[in-house]
Design a protein around this motif. Structure first.
Motif, PDB file in Angstrom:
ATOM      1  N   SER A 170       2.504  -3.684   7.480  1.00  0.00           N
ATOM      2  CA  SER A 170       3.482  -2.713   7.969  1.00  0.00           C
ATOM      3  C   SER A 170       4.919  -3.157   7.724  1.00  0.00           C
ATOM      4  CB  SER A 170       3.273  -2.485   9.471  1.00  0.00           C
ATOM      5  OG  SER A 170       3.371  -3.710  10.181  1.00  0.00           O
ATOM      6  N   ASP A 171       5.113  -4.289   7.034  1.00  0.00           N
ATOM      7  CA  ASP A 171       6.475  -4.746   6.776  1.00  0.00           C
ATOM      8  C   ASP A 171       6.958  -4.228   5.422  1.00  0.00           C
ATOM      9  OD1 ASP A 171       5.160  -6.327   4.896  1.00  0.00           O
ATOM     10  OD2 ASP A 171       5.115  -8.082   6.205  1.00  0.00           O
ATOM     11  N   ASP A 172       8.166  -4.644   5.029  1.00  0.00           N
ATOM     12  CA  ASP A 172       8.764  -4.156   3.786  1.00  0.00           C
ATOM     13  C   ASP A 172       8.745  -5.221   2.700  1.00  0.00           C
ATOM     14  OD1 ASP A 172      10.523  -5.876   4.952  1.00  0.00           O
ATOM     15  OD2 ASP A 172      12.314  -4.631   4.651  1.00  0.00           O
ATOM     16  N   GLU A 228       1.872  -3.866  -2.876  1.00  0.00           N
ATOM     17  CA  GLU A 228       1.973  -2.401  -2.881  1.00  0.00           C
ATOM     18  C   GLU A 228       0.638  -1.771  -2.514  1.00  0.00           C
ATOM     19  OE1 GLU A 228       3.674   1.114  -5.837  1.00  0.00           O
ATOM     20  OE2 GLU A 228       2.708  -0.652  -6.710  1.00  0.00           O
ATOM     21  N   ARG A 229      -0.452  -2.317  -3.035  1.00  0.00           N
ATOM     22  CA  ARG A 229      -1.772  -1.788  -2.709  1.00  0.00           C
ATOM     23  C   ARG A 229      -2.088  -1.973  -1.229  1.00  0.00           C
ATOM     24  NH1 ARG A 229      -4.356  -4.631  -5.919  1.00  0.00           N
ATOM     25  NH2 ARG A 229      -5.129  -6.222  -4.467  1.00  0.00           N
ATOM     26  N   ASP A 230      -1.762  -3.148  -0.696  1.00  0.00           N
ATOM     27  CA  ASP A 230      -1.991  -3.382   0.727  1.00  0.00           C
ATOM     28  C   ASP A 230      -1.175  -2.425   1.589  1.00  0.00           C
ATOM     29  OD1 ASP A 230      -3.702  -5.416   0.058  1.00  0.00           O
ATOM     30  OD2 ASP A 230      -2.255  -7.031   0.416  1.00  0.00           O
ATOM     31  N   GLU A 231       0.031  -2.119   1.147  1.00  0.00           N
ATOM     32  CA  GLU A 231       0.885  -1.199   1.892  1.00  0.00           C
ATOM     33  C   GLU A 231       0.302   0.212   1.899  1.00  0.00           C
ATOM     34  OE1 GLU A 231       5.087   0.494   0.731  1.00  0.00           O
ATOM     35  OE2 GLU A 231       5.369  -1.482   1.665  1.00  0.00           O
ATOM     36  N   HIS A 232      -0.198   0.642   0.746  1.00  0.00           N
ATOM     37  CA  HIS A 232      -0.796   1.975   0.661  1.00  0.00           C
ATOM     38  C   HIS A 232      -2.067   2.077   1.505  1.00  0.00           C
ATOM     39  CE1 HIS A 232       1.330   2.848  -3.438  1.00  0.00           C
ATOM     40  NE2 HIS A 232       2.128   2.996  -2.397  1.00  0.00           N
ATOM     41  N   GLU A 233      -2.792   0.960   1.615  1.00  0.00           N
ATOM     42  CA  GLU A 233      -4.042   0.970   2.382  1.00  0.00           C
ATOM     43  C   GLU A 233      -3.795   0.722   3.864  1.00  0.00           C
ATOM     44  OE1 GLU A 233      -6.449  -1.963   0.528  1.00  0.00           O
ATOM     45  OE2 GLU A 233      -6.831  -0.780  -1.280  1.00  0.00           O
ATOM     46  N   GLY A 234      -2.539   0.561   4.240  1.00  0.00           N
ATOM     47  CA  GLY A 234      -2.203   0.358   5.642  1.00  0.00           C
ATOM     48  C   GLY A 234      -2.515  -1.017   6.172  1.00  0.00           C
ATOM     49  N   LEU A 235      -2.676  -1.997   5.287  1.00  0.00           N
ATOM     50  CA  LEU A 235      -3.018  -3.342   5.722  1.00  0.00           C
ATOM     51  C   LEU A 235      -1.800  -4.123   6.185  1.00  0.00           C
ATOM     52  CD1 LEU A 235      -5.578  -4.290   2.915  1.00  0.00           C
ATOM     53  CD2 LEU A 235      -6.036  -3.393   5.208  1.00  0.00           C
TER      54      LEU A 235
END
Length: 460
Positions: free
Chosen positions: A392-394, A383-390
């Protein structure tokens, strides 16, 4: 962990080993001359490995091996080991360099039995030479720092080289050995047998080729009692040879299972041979996660075989393999494997009490709680990586949904208890934080009510 090298036959290594005085084995055995020649070769990869070995004294041996695997391409590792590592091992270089070299040569083929390691003959010959020199010093009342190297080589040749991995060479060289681990007390069952092995005689000539003449004369003139009784001739029948070929093919399929999904034909070939690969085990704990990812059915068979055989083998520790299960990522193959293990009521020895237990009870008590905890940590990081844009998958959303469905199935099968704080507290907090997902919201309602509710389960 990097994939190990494919096995090379010792017949390929032998012609190179006999080239004493060539570029592979300089006549000078001093570490300074060896390093000077290698540094001047102009090969950046070799220069990087030389630099690694120069500072490896403070690194854990396992870290030095990992760095070597990252620096050198798979197709170049065997040749670089011949050109650079073997001359260092057989020279009079500092022990802080020879110890990591020994560990690297062992670890390159660690998934295989030590008997299949193409460098075993040289490792063994080095063990014999260093042991004799250490014993000679000991009989004169002294103590040689070679004792630590002898012990390291003894561990490696016994197949227990992984025990050395967490320790740095400087720690190993400075640690005093107890009397029972002195060189004079270390024996190998294969010592006399290897004396009749052509590879061993070749390796022995390699060891003495660059040594001062007096060392060779001392080894030849030494009037020491025989260490072991004469070896009996070992005959290999055609059936045994065919069986060994099948085991080698099965090991190749296990290694392939770490990188791709096996075909149905390959799975049918491997499955009946899995018990032979686990007693004694040829499969390491680091093999399990990639096998689970690509071949969960094969992973299930392997874990079952390990649980049924390892408790009877005092040289192995089943907890290493159970720990590997706890850090599997929260993906469908992981949930499939854990679900099957938690429903398996096969009886196995209890390695902690000496009694009997079941596979399901062992996995529930030793794996399930930690697996849930590690899965939640994995999803928090995703979740943190997703918020930081690291990323792009689900992976985060799918992971939350699949973890909630998995936990709901555990409730339905009464494997966990919604009314038990020990079972459900961490998942209650997790589902509440992510209640925006329908599956998490429905599971939270079940956990909050403290009972299994089919109405909410139908929503998951």
């Amino acid at each position: 962990m990097s994939s190990p090298l494919p096995l090379m036959s010792t017949s390929r290594a032998s012609p190179v080993i006999t080239m004493a005085g060539s570029r592979f084995f300089p006549k000078s055995s001093t570490s300074s001359q060896t390093f000077t020649t290698q540094k001047g070769s102009g090969d950046p990869t070799r220069a990087s490995v030389v630099h690694l070995l120069a500072r490896a004294h403070s690194l854990p041996c396992s870290a030095a091996f990992q760095a070597f695997m990252q620096l050198v391409q798979p197709t170049a590792r065997f040749q670089l080991a011949l050109d650079l590592l073997l001359p260092l091992l057989t020279s009079s270089a500092d022990l802080a360099q020879r110890i990591p070299v020994s560990f690297i040569l062992y670890s390159m083929y660690a998934p295989y039995p030590i008997s299949l390691n193409p460098f075993k003959s040289v490792l063994y010959a080095t063990f014999v030479k260093e042991r004799e020199l250490a014993i000679e010093i000991s009989t004169e009342g002294g103590f040689s720092e070679r004792e630590q190297l002898v012990w390291v080589l003894w561990k490696i040749l016994k197949g227990d080289g992984n025990d050395i991995g967490p320790y740095s060479p400087s720690t190993l060289t400075k640690s005093p050995l107890p009397p029972e681990l002195r060189a004079s007390c270390l024996f190998l069952d294969e010592e006399t047998f290897l004396e009749n092995d052509p590879d061993h005689s070749v390796a022995k000539s390699t060891i003495t080729a660059g040594e001062p003449k007096q060392f060779a004369e001392q080894g030849a003139s030494k009037n020491l009692p025989p260490l072991l009784p004469p070896a009996t001739e070992t005959k290999i029948t055609r059936e045994a040879d065919r069986e060994n070929e099948r085991i080698a093919q099965a090991m190749k399929l296990v290694l392939a299972a770490r990188d791709r999904a096996l075909t149905l034909t390959e799975q049918r070939t491997l499955t009946p041979l899995i018990p032979r690969l686990t007693s004694p085990t040829m499969i390491t704990s680091v093999d399990l996660p990639p096998i689970v990812s690509y071949n969960p059915n094969i992973a299930y068979q392997i874990v079952i075989a390990l649980l049924m055989t390892l408790p009877n083998n005092l040289a192995q520790d089943i907890s290493v393999y159970l720990d590997a299960l706890t850090i599997l990522p929260p993906t469908l193959p992981s949930f499939d494997l854990l679900g099957r293990l938690l429903r398996d009521t096969s009886t196995i020895p209890d390695y902690s009490t000496g009694g009997k237990t079941t596979i399901a009870d062992t996995v529930r008590s030793e794996v399930l709680g930690r697996f849930i905890h590690e899965s939640i940590k994995w999803l928090d990081n995703a979740e943190r990586d997703e918020h930081e844009g690291l990323v792009s998958d689900d992976r985060f959303a799918k992971g939350v949904q699949n973890l909630c469905r998995f936990y709901s199935s555990l409730l339905k099968l009464s494997i966990v208890d919604a009314a038990s704080d020990a079972d459900s507290t961490e998942m209650s907090h997790f589902t509440l934080r992510h209640s925006r997902f329908e599956e998490a919201n429905a599971l939270y309602c079940i956990l909050a009510s403290g009972r299994f509710d089919p109405f909410y389960t139908a929503m998951i």
